[in-house]
Design a protein around this motif. Structure first.
Motif, PDB file in Angstrom:
ATOM      1  N   LEU A  74       0.833  -1.208   0.000  1.00 20.32           N
ATOM      2  CA  LEU A  74       0.000   0.000   0.000  1.00 20.32           C
ATOM      3  C   LEU A  74       0.865   1.255   0.000  1.00 20.32           C
ATOM      4  O   LEU A  74       0.561   2.239  -0.692  1.00 20.32           O
ATOM      5  N   MET A  75       1.954   1.221   0.771  1.00 18.99           N
ATOM      6  CA  MET A  75       2.863   2.370   0.785  1.00 18.99           C
ATOM      7  C   MET A  75       3.500   2.592  -0.581  1.00 18.99           C
ATOM      8  O   MET A  75       3.683   3.727  -1.019  1.00 18.99           O
ATOM      9  N   GLU A  76       3.851   1.507  -1.260  1.00 17.97           N
ATOM     10  CA  GLU A  76       4.391   1.634  -2.622  1.00 17.97           C
ATOM     11  C   GLU A  76       3.371   2.286  -3.548  1.00 17.97           C
ATOM     12  O   GLU A  76       3.702   3.162  -4.352  1.00 17.97           O
ATOM     13  N   LEU A  77       2.117   1.835  -3.457  1.00 19.20           N
ATOM     14  CA  LEU A  77       1.068   2.371  -4.331  1.00 19.20           C
ATOM     15  C   LEU A  77       0.850   3.856  -4.113  1.00 19.20           C
ATOM     16  O   LEU A  77       0.629   4.609  -5.057  1.00 19.20           O
ATOM     17  N   VAL A  78       0.903   4.294  -2.853  1.00 18.69           N
ATOM     18  CA  VAL A  78       0.619   5.697  -2.540  1.00 18.69           C
ATOM     19  C   VAL A  78       1.820   6.588  -2.836  1.00 18.69           C
ATOM     20  O   VAL A  78       1.684   7.661  -3.431  1.00 18.69           O
TER      21      VAL A  78
ATOM     22  N   GLY B 106       4.766   5.699  -4.519  1.00 21.17           N
ATOM     23  CA  GLY B 106       5.524   5.424  -5.735  1.00 21.17           C
ATOM     24  C   GLY B 106       6.951   5.016  -5.465  1.00 21.17           C
ATOM     25  O   GLY B 106       7.735   4.835  -6.398  1.00 21.17           O
ATOM     26  N   LYS B 107       7.317   4.856  -4.197  1.00 23.06           N
ATOM     27  CA  LYS B 107       8.700   4.530  -3.836  1.00 23.06           C
ATOM     28  C   LYS B 107       8.859   3.038  -3.600  1.00 23.06           C
ATOM     29  O   LYS B 107       7.908   2.332  -3.273  1.00 23.06           O
TER      30      LYS B 107
ATOM     31  N   THR C 261       0.317  15.103   2.683  1.00 25.15           N
ATOM     32  CA  THR C 261       0.116  14.883   1.242  1.00 25.15           C
ATOM     33  C   THR C 261       1.425  14.954   0.469  1.00 25.15           C
ATOM     34  O   THR C 261       1.493  14.490  -0.667  1.00 25.15           O
ATOM     35  N   ALA C 262       2.468  15.502   1.097  1.00 25.00           N
ATOM     36  CA  ALA C 262       3.777  15.554   0.424  1.00 25.00           C
ATOM     37  C   ALA C 262       4.350  14.159   0.208  1.00 25.00           C
ATOM     38  O   ALA C 262       5.253  13.970  -0.617  1.00 25.00           O
ATOM     39  N   LEU C 263       3.847  13.167   0.935  1.00 23.35           N
ATOM     40  CA  LEU C 263       4.336  11.803   0.772  1.00 23.35           C
ATOM     41  C   LEU C 263       3.759  11.118  -0.464  1.00 23.35           C
ATOM     42  O   LEU C 263       4.283  10.109  -0.920  1.00 23.35           O
ATOM     43  N   VAL C 264       2.679  11.674  -0.986  1.00 25.53           N
ATOM     44  CA  VAL C 264       1.960  11.021  -2.083  1.00 25.53           C
ATOM     45  C   VAL C 264       2.733  11.185  -3.385  1.00 25.53           C
ATOM     46  O   VAL C 264       3.328  12.228  -3.655  1.00 25.53           O
ATOM     47  N   ASP C 265       2.718  10.149  -4.209  1.00 24.97           N
ATOM     48  CA  ASP C 265       3.363  10.163  -5.522  1.00 24.97           C
ATOM     49  C   ASP C 265       2.930  11.414  -6.294  1.00 24.97           C
ATOM     50  O   ASP C 265       1.720  11.657  -6.455  1.00 24.97           O
ATOM     51  N   PRO C 266       3.887  12.223  -6.775  1.00 27.41           N
ATOM     52  CA  PRO C 266       3.538  13.457  -7.487  1.00 27.41           C
ATOM     53  C   PRO C 266       2.654  13.222  -8.707  1.00 27.41           C
ATOM     54  O   PRO C 266       1.950  14.135  -9.147  1.00 27.41           O
ATOM     55  N   SER C 267       2.679  12.019  -9.274  1.00 30.83           N
ATOM     56  CA  SER C 267       1.867  11.763 -10.464  1.00 30.83           C
ATOM     57  C   SER C 267       0.382  11.616 -10.139  1.00 30.83           C
ATOM     58  O   SER C 267      -0.455  11.604 -11.039  1.00 30.83           O
ATOM     59  N   ILE C 268       0.050  11.480  -8.850  1.00 28.18           N
ATOM     60  CA  ILE C 268      -1.360  11.389  -8.438  1.00 28.18           C
ATOM     61  C   ILE C 268      -1.939  12.790  -8.385  1.00 28.18           C
ATOM     62  O   ILE C 268      -1.336  13.711  -7.819  1.00 28.18           O
ATOM     63  N   THR C 269      -3.101  12.967  -8.976  1.00 32.01           N
ATOM     64  CA  THR C 269      -3.690  14.301  -9.083  1.00 32.01           C
ATOM     65  C   THR C 269      -3.999  14.879  -7.710  1.00 32.01           C
ATOM     66  O   THR C 269      -4.233  14.145  -6.744  1.00 32.01           O
ATOM     67  N   LYS C 270      -4.056  16.205  -7.667  1.00 35.23           N
ATOM     68  CA  LYS C 270      -4.228  16.916  -6.404  1.00 35.23           C
ATOM     69  C   LYS C 270      -5.530  16.545  -5.709  1.00 35.23           C
ATOM     70  O   LYS C 270      -5.573  16.371  -4.485  1.00 35.23           O
ATOM     71  N   ASP C 271      -6.613  16.381  -6.491  1.00 33.93           N
ATOM     72  CA  ASP C 271      -7.909  16.100  -5.864  1.00 33.93           C
ATOM     73  C   ASP C 271      -8.007  14.689  -5.286  1.00 33.93           C
ATOM     74  O   ASP C 271      -8.949  14.382  -4.557  1.00 33.93           O
ATOM     75  N   ALA C 272      -7.030  13.830  -5.615  1.00 27.84           N
ATOM     76  CA  ALA C 272      -7.053  12.458  -5.085  1.00 27.84           C
ATOM     77  C   ALA C 272      -6.074  12.266  -3.928  1.00 27.84           C
ATOM     78  O   ALA C 272      -6.032  11.198  -3.330  1.00 27.84           O
ATOM     79  N   LYS C 273      -5.290  13.295  -3.627  1.00 24.69           N
ATOM     80  CA  LYS C 273      -4.241  13.134  -2.607  1.00 24.69           C
ATOM     81  C   LYS C 273      -4.819  12.864  -1.223  1.00 24.69           C
ATOM     82  O   LYS C 273      -4.235  12.111  -0.439  1.00 24.69           O
ATOM     83  N   GLU C 274      -5.944  13.466  -0.885  1.00 20.72           N
ATOM     84  CA  GLU C 274      -6.547  13.227   0.428  1.00 20.72           C
ATOM     85  C   GLU C 274      -6.965  11.763   0.571  1.00 20.72           C
ATOM     86  O   GLU C 274      -6.793  11.146   1.623  1.00 20.72           O
ATOM     87  N   GLU C 275      -7.518  11.203  -0.522  1.00 20.14           N
ATOM     88  CA  GLU C 275      -7.896   9.789  -0.490  1.00 20.14           C
ATOM     89  C   GLU C 275      -6.656   8.912  -0.370  1.00 20.14           C
ATOM     90  O   GLU C 275      -6.661   7.886   0.318  1.00 20.14           O
ATOM     91  N   ALA C 276      -5.570   9.339  -1.041  1.00 18.07           N
ATOM     92  CA  ALA C 276      -4.321   8.575  -0.957  1.00 18.07           C
ATOM     93  C   ALA C 276      -3.770   8.586   0.463  1.00 18.07           C
ATOM     94  O   ALA C 276      -3.246   7.572   0.940  1.00 18.07           O
ATOM     95  N   VAL C 277      -3.894   9.703   1.147  1.00 17.62           N
ATOM     96  CA  VAL C 277      -3.411   9.804   2.529  1.00 17.62           C
ATOM     97  C   VAL C 277      -4.198   8.856   3.433  1.00 17.62           C
ATOM     98  O   VAL C 277      -3.645   8.246   4.353  1.00 17.62           O
ATOM     99  N   LYS C 278      -5.500   8.696   3.165  1.00 14.44           N
ATOM    100  CA  LYS C 278      -6.294   7.755   3.952  1.00 14.44           C
ATOM    101  C   LYS C 278      -5.793   6.326   3.762  1.00 14.44           C
ATOM    102  O   LYS C 278      -5.732   5.549   4.713  1.00 14.44           O
TER     103      LYS C 278
END
Length: 978
Positions: A874-878, A880-881, A909-926
Motif C-alpha cells: 500500500l505504501m508503494e502504491l501511494v 511510488g517509492k 500529502t507531500a508523501l503522495v506520488d507526485p503523479s497522483i492528481t491533487k484532488d485524489a491526494k486526500e484519499e491517498a493519505v487515507k
C-alpha cells in the motif's frame, strides 16, 4: 376512619388483574424471545457452541450469556470471547428496554454500527472492543447512563463523535484506543468525566498538548494516551492524580523534563514515557517505592540512576536504553521482587554488573550492551535457569565466563562481543538446548571450540571473530542444520575444513578468513542451497577450487592469499571482484586479466600441427553431426527423446482447459521467456486455439533457494523442491477472482511445470518501479489495492484451512488486461493445519523490505506477517517509492520513513506520488493511514485482512462511484431500447 364500599366493576378489575399481568408478561417473553433468536440468526456462522441453549423450549433467562432482572426482562447480554462472527442488529437489540449491559468484546463481529444503538437508552455497560467493525460511530448522545464504554481495537474509523458524549458524566471506564480514527486535537470533552478511573486512548490519532486540566480527573487509576501525536511538556496537572497506578505516554513527541511533583504519585506501579524527547534526571522518581515497571528508553535522559532504585521491592521491569545516563547501577537493583528483565543498553554507565538481579530465579533478559561496565560476569548468573537473552557486548568486561553460563537450558542468545573476556568455551555448551545465537567476537577467548557444540541443534549464528581460538573445527558441525552464519575469521584455527560443513543446509554465510586452515576446499560446500557469501582468504588452502562451487548463487567469494592452483571455475569469475583470487600464484583463468592464462599461446612452429588437428577434429565433428541428424530424423515420429515422451509426464488438471503437454513443451524456448526468478524460468505459451498461458518451469533437483544442485534425481512424484509442492498445494483448490488461476501441473522425473493464466500487464513492481512502468491514476491504484486485499482476505478467512502467503510483495501481484490484480507465487505459502498452531521456522521467508519485524525475534509465521507485507505494498502504491531507498537513511525502509514522516510532518500529502492528481491526494493519505496500521510493530495491533478490506471500501474514490452509476445508467438505457 370511613371507607367506601367496593363497586361491582372494581371487583371485576381486581379479579382480572392477575390474568392481565400474566398476559402482559407472556407477551413480553414472546417479544424478547423473537429478538434474541433474531440476534442469534445474524451470528449463525459462529463456531461457538454458546447458542446451544438458545431455543424456544428454554426460558430466555436460562440462555447462556443472558441475565434477567427480577421481572424476567433481559438486563444483560454477556457473550465476550465466544468466537462470534457476523453483524449486530441494534434495531432489535435496543428494543429490549431493560437492557443495561452489552458485552461482546473479543469476537469477530463486523459491519457498521447503526444509529439504532441510540435506542438503548438504559445502557450502562457497552463493550465492543477487539472486533472487526468498520465505518464511523453514530451519535451516542442518548446513552446518557453509560458508565463503561470499551471500543478498543474494534476497527471503527473516521471522526469519533466526541460532542455526542460530552454530557456522559457517569463514565467511569473509557477505552477507545487502537482504532484508525482521524487525527484530532486532544478532546477536551474528557475533562467532564470526573468519575473516570480508567482512560485508554492509546493509538487513536490524538495530537497537540495534554491539557493541564487533566489533573481534575482525580479518580483516575490508569491513564494511557501513548502512540499518538502529542507534543509539549508533560503537564504539571498530572501530578495531582495521586490515585494513579498506571501512567503510559510512550511513543509521542513529548519534551522537557519529568514534571516536579510527580513524586506525589506514590501509588504509581507502571510508568512508561519511552520513545519521546524527554530530558533531565530521574530525581523525581526516587521515592516511588511501589514501582513495578519503569520504561524510559529512547529519550535524552541523563544523570545517574538514583540509589533508591536498589530498594524498590516490587520492581520487575527496568528499561532505560538509548539515553545518556552515567555512573553505576545500584548494587541491589532487581534483588527484591520477581525481577524479569533489565535493559540499560546504549548509555554511559560504568562499574560492575549488579549481582543479584536473578536472585528470585525469574529473570529472563539481561541487556547491558554499549556501555562502559567493568569487572566480570557475576557467578550468580550461572544458575539463572530462567535466562533467555544475555547481551553485554561492547563494554570493558573481563575475566573468565562462569562455566554454568554456557549450559543454561533456556538461553537463546549469548552476546559477549567486544570485551576482554578470556579462557575457553566450556564443553557444557552442548547442554544449551535453546541456544540459537553465539556472539563472542573481539575478545581473548582461546583453546579449541568444544566438539560438544555440534549437539546444539538450535544454533543459527556463530560469530567467534578476532579471538585466539585454535585447533580444528569440530567434525560434527554438520549436525547444525539450522546454522545460517559461521564467522570464524581472525583466529588461529588450523587443520582441514570439515567435509561435514556441506551438511549445514541452512548456511548463508561462511567466513573463515585469517586462520591457518590447510588441505583442500571441500567440494561438499557446492551443495549448500542458500550459501550467499564464502570467504576463505588468508589461509593455507591448496589444490583445485572445486567445480561444484559454480553451482552456488554467490554474491561474494574470496579465496585470496592461499596456495590454490589450477583453473578457476568459470561460474565463479562472474561473481568475483578484483582481489577474489589474488595471492594464489598457481591459479589461472582464460580471458581474465587478473589471472594468468591456463592455455599457453602456441608458437608459430606449432601452428601447422594445430591446424592439422583442428581439420581432423572438424571432419570428425561433421561426420558425427550428420549421423546424429539422420538418426533423429529416422526416429522423429516415435518421439523417443525423454522430454517429449508423453507417457513420462504426469498431468494434474485443476480447471477445465484443453491443454496438450506436447504443445506446451514445444513452446519452452528461449524467445518465449517472460520472467526469471529464484524458482525458475517463466514462459509465455500460446496454444493453437489462441489461449495464452504462463508456464513456470522448475527442475526438481533445484533446492529451496532456487540455486542449482547436482543432487540425484528422485523417483517420480518425489520432488526435492518444497516450493513446487507448496505452490501446487496452495493453489490447486483456490477459486477467487483475485488469486491467480493454476490450470494444471505437469511433472516428470526431472522437471515440474506449473501452468497459469497469462497476465498481460505483468506485475505491480514493474508498473511502479521499472522502465516498463505506466502512468496509473488513483482509481487504478485504488482498485489494485482493494482487489489484492480481497485476494488475501480470501486466503486468510474464506478457505477451509487458512493460507498464509509469506511472500506478499508488489512483484507477486500480477495485473490482467484490465489492470485487475491477482495474488501469485505461492512457493513459500503455508496452509494452516486445523487444530494446530501455525508453523514457525528459523529460516526467514520473504523478501527484504517486506518482512515483518517479528521475524527477527520469533520467526513466527502468522497471517499478521502477510498483513505487514501488504501494508508495504500500500505504501508503494501511494508514494511510488520502493520498499528500500537510499533517501530513507542507512538501515531504514519505507515503513520507518512513512511512520516518521506522518508523525512529524504537518502536510502528509507531500508523501503522495507526485503523479497522483491533487484532488485524489486526500484519499491517498487515507490509504497511507491504513498502511500505517497494517505495519504496526506489534502484530496484535495490526487489523485482520477482513478489516483491511472494510477500511479500503470506506475510502472508495467518489469518481469510482460515479463510474458505477454511469454504467448502471447505460445498462438501463440499453434495456429500454431493447
Amino acid at each position: 376512619m370511613s371507607s367506601e364500599p367496593i363497586s361491582g366493576n372494581h371487583r371485576i378489575i381486581l379479579f382480572l388483574l392477575p390474568f392481565l399481568c400474566l398476559i402482559v408478561h407472556s407477551y413480553s417473553q414472546s417479544d424478547q424471545l423473537q429478538i434474541l433468536l433474531k440476534f442469534k440468526s445474524t451470528l449463525q456462522n459462529s463456531k461457538s457452541e454458546v447458542f446451544n441453549t438458545w431455543h424456544g423450549e428454554n426460558l430466555i433467562c436460562n440462555f447462556t450469556g443472558i441475565v434477567c432482572n427480577s421481572d424476567n426482562l433481559v438486563k444483560e447480554i454477556n457473550l465476550s470471547e465466544q468466537q462470534l462472527a457476523g453483524t449486530l442488529p441494534f434495531d432489535s437489540i435496543c428494543s429490549l428496554k431493560s437492557l443495561e449491559k452489552i458485552s461482546l468484546g473479543s469476537n469477530n463481529l463486523y459491519g457498521t454500527v447503526s444509529s439504532h444503538i441510540s435506542n438503548c437508552t438504559n445502557l450502562q455497560y457497552l463493550d465492543l472492543g477487539i472486533n472487526s467493525f468498520s465505518g464511523e460511530l453514530p451519535d451516542l448522545s442518548s446513552l446518557i447512563q453509560l458508565k463503561f464504554l470499551n471500543l478498543n481495537l474494534s476497527g471503527f474509523s473516521g471522526s469519533f463523535p466526541w460532542k455526542s458524549i460530552e454530557n456522559h458524566t457517569n463514565l467511569t471506564f473509557l477505552s477507545l484506543g487502537d482504532n484508525p480514527f482521524d487525527r484530532t486535537p486532544f478532546p477536551l470533552e474528557i475533562l467532564n468525566f470526573r468519575q473516570l478511573y480508567s482512560l485508554y486512548l492509546t493509538n487513536c490519532s490524538i495530537e497537540g498538548r495534554i491539557p493541564e486540566e487533566i489533573g481534575n480527573l482525580n479518580l483516575l487509576e490508569s491513564l494511557e494516551i501513548s502512540d499518538n501525536y502529542l507534543v509539549g511538556e508533560i503537564p504539571v496537572g498530572i501530578t495531582k492524580l495521586t490515585k494513579l497506578r498506571m501512567l503510559e505516554l510512550y511513543n509521542n513527541q513529548l519534551s522537557g523534563i519529568i514534571p516536579v511533583g510527580i513524586r506525589n504519585l506514590v501509588n504509581l506501579a507502571e510508568f512508561d514515557v519511552s520513545t519521546n524527547n524527554l530530558e533531565g534526571d530521574l530525581s523525581e522518581l526516587r521515592n516511588l517505592t511501589r514501582m513495578e515497571s519503569l520504561q524510559l528508553f529512547e529519550n535524552n535522559f541523563s544523570g545517574t540512576i538514583p540509589e533508591e532504585f536498589g530498594e524498590f521491592k516490587f520492581l520487575t521491569q527496568f528499561s532505560i536504553y538509548d539515553n545518556k545516563f552515567t555512573g553505576e547501577l545500584p548494587a541491589k537493583i532487581g534483588s527484591w521482587a520477581d525481577f524479569e528483565y533489565i535493559d540499560v543498553s546504549q548509555n554511559f554507565l560504568t562499574g560492575p554488573i549488579p549481582p543479584d538481579m536473578c536472585k528470585m530465579g525469574k529473570m529472563q533478559k539481561l541487556l547491558m550492551l554499549e556501555n562502559n561496565f567493568t569487572g566480570g560476569l557475576p557467578e550468580t548468573y550461572a544458575s539463572c535457569l530462567s535466562l533467555l537473552r544475555l547481551r553485554v557486548s561492547n563494554n570493558s568486561l573481563s575475566g573468565r565466563v562462569p562455566d554454568g553460563i554456557w549450559s543454561l537450558p533456556n538461553l537463546g542468545m549469548i552476546d559477549l562481543a567486544i570485551n576482554q573476556f578470556e579462557g575457553q568455551v566450556a564443553p557444557t555448551i552442548g547442554q544449551a538446548k535453546s541456544l540459537s545465537q553465539l556472539f563472542l567476537a573481539n575478545n581473548r577467548f582461546s583453546g579449541e571450540v568444544p566438539a560438544e557444540i555440534s549437539n546444539v541443534s538450535s544454533l543459527v549464528e556463530i560469530e567467534l571473530i578476532s579471538n585466539q581460538f585454535s585447533g580444528e573445527i569440530p567434525s560434527g558441525i554438520g549436525n547444525l542444520k539450522k546454522l545460517s552464519k559461521l564467522h570464524l575469521q581472525d583466529n588461529i584455527f588450523s587443520g582441514a575444513i570439515p567435509e561435514s560443513l556441506g551438511s549445514c543446509v541452512s548456511l548463508n554465510e561462511i567466513i573463515l578468513a585469517g586462520n591457518s586452515f590447510s588441505g583442500q576446499i571441500p567440494a561438499t560446500l557446492g551443495s549448500l542451497p542458500t550459501l550467499n557469501s564464502l570467504n576463505l582468504s588468508g589461509n593455507k588452502l591448496s589444490g583445485l577450487i572445486p567445480a561444484s562451487l559454480s553451482k552456488l548463487k554467490l554474491s561474494l567469494i574470496d579465496v585470496s592469499n592461499n596456495m590454490l592452483m589450477g583453473p578457476v571455475p568459470q561460474g565463479l569469475l562472474i561473481v568475483a571482484y578484483n582481489g577474489s583470487f589474488a595471492g594464489n600464484p598457481g591459479l589461472c583463468a582464460d580471458g581474465n586479466k587478473d589471472l594468468r592464462q591456463c592455455s599457453p599461446v602456441p608458437k608459430k612452429s606449432d601452428q601447422l600441427k594445430v591446424a592439422v588437428y583442428c581439420f581432423i577434429a572438424g571432419a570428425l565433428l561433421l561426420v558425427l553431426s550428420l549421423s546424429c541428424f539422420v538418426f533423429l530424423k529416422f526416429r522423429q515420429h516415435d518421439h523417443k527423446d525423454p522430454i517429449y515422451r508423453s507417457h513420462s509426464w504426469d498431468v494434474k488438471k485443476f480447471h477445465v482447459l484443453n491443454i496438450s503437454e506436447d504443445e506446451i513443451l514445444k513452446s519452452l524456448k528461449q524467445e518465449n521467456i517472460i520472467g526469471k526468478g529464484g524458482s525458475g524460468n517463466v514462459y509465455k505459451v500460446v496454444l493453437g486455439g489462441g489461449e495464452q498461458l504462463a508456464v513456470k518451469h522448475m527442475w526438481k533437483f533445484v533446492p529451496e533457494s532456487g540455486g542449482r544442485s547436482s543432487a540425484a534425481i528422485l523417483p517420480k512424484g518425489k520432488s526435492r523442491w518444497p516450493e513446487y509442492e507448496a505452490e501446487v498445494a496452495a493453489l490447486s483448490s483456490l477459486r477467487h477472482m483475485n488469486v491467480v488461476k493454476l490450470y494444471c501441473s505437469i511433472s516428470s522425473e526431472d522437471s515440474n511445470l506449473l501452468v497459469y493464466e497469462y497476465m498481460p500487464n505483468g506485475n505491480l513492481w514493474d508498473q511502479l518501479h521499472t522502465y516498463q512502468k505506466i502512468e496509473m491514476d488513483w482509481n487504478v491504484r485504488y482498485e489494485i489495492a482493494l482487489g489484492a486485499a480481497r485476494g488475501l482476505e480470501y486466503l486468510h478467512h474464506a478457505c477451509d484451512r487458512p493460507v498464509i502467503h509469506r511472500d506478499v510483495k508488489s512483484s507477486n501481484i500480477l495485473l490482467d488486461e484490465e489492470m485487475k490484480p491477482k495474488i501469485a507465487d505461492f512457493g513459500l505459502a503455508k496452509i494452516v493445519q486445523t487444530g494446530k498452531a501455525m508453523n514457525s521456522t528459523h529460516v526467514i521467508a520473504g523478501t527484504h523490505g517486506y518482512i515483518a519485524p517479528e521475524y527477527g525475534y520469533t520467526y513466527n509465521v502468522t497471517e499478521k506477517s502477510d498483513i505487514y507485507s501488504f501494508g508495504v505494498v500500500l505504501m508503494e502504491l501511494v508514494t511510488g517509492k520502493k520498499p528500500v531507498e537510499p533517501e530513507f537513511g542507512e538501515n531504514r525502509d519505507i515503513v520507518y520513513w512513512v511512520h516518521n514522516e506522518m508523525r512529524t510532518k504537518d502536510d502528509v500529502t507531500a508523501l503522495v506520488d507526485p503523479s497522483i492528481t491533487k484532488d485524489a491526494k486526500e484519499e491517498a493519505v487515507k490509504m497511507l493511514s491504513i498502511a500505517g496500521h497494517c505495519t504496526m510493530k506489534i502484530p496484535a495491533l495490526r487489523p485482520s485482512m477482513r478489516m483491511v478490506v472494510k477500511m479500503l471500501e470506506e475510502i472508495e474514490p467518489n469518481s469510482l462511484t460515479d463510474i458505477v452509476i454511469d454504467k448502471m445508467g447505460e445498462n438501463v438505457i440499453s434495456q429500454c431500447k431493447s
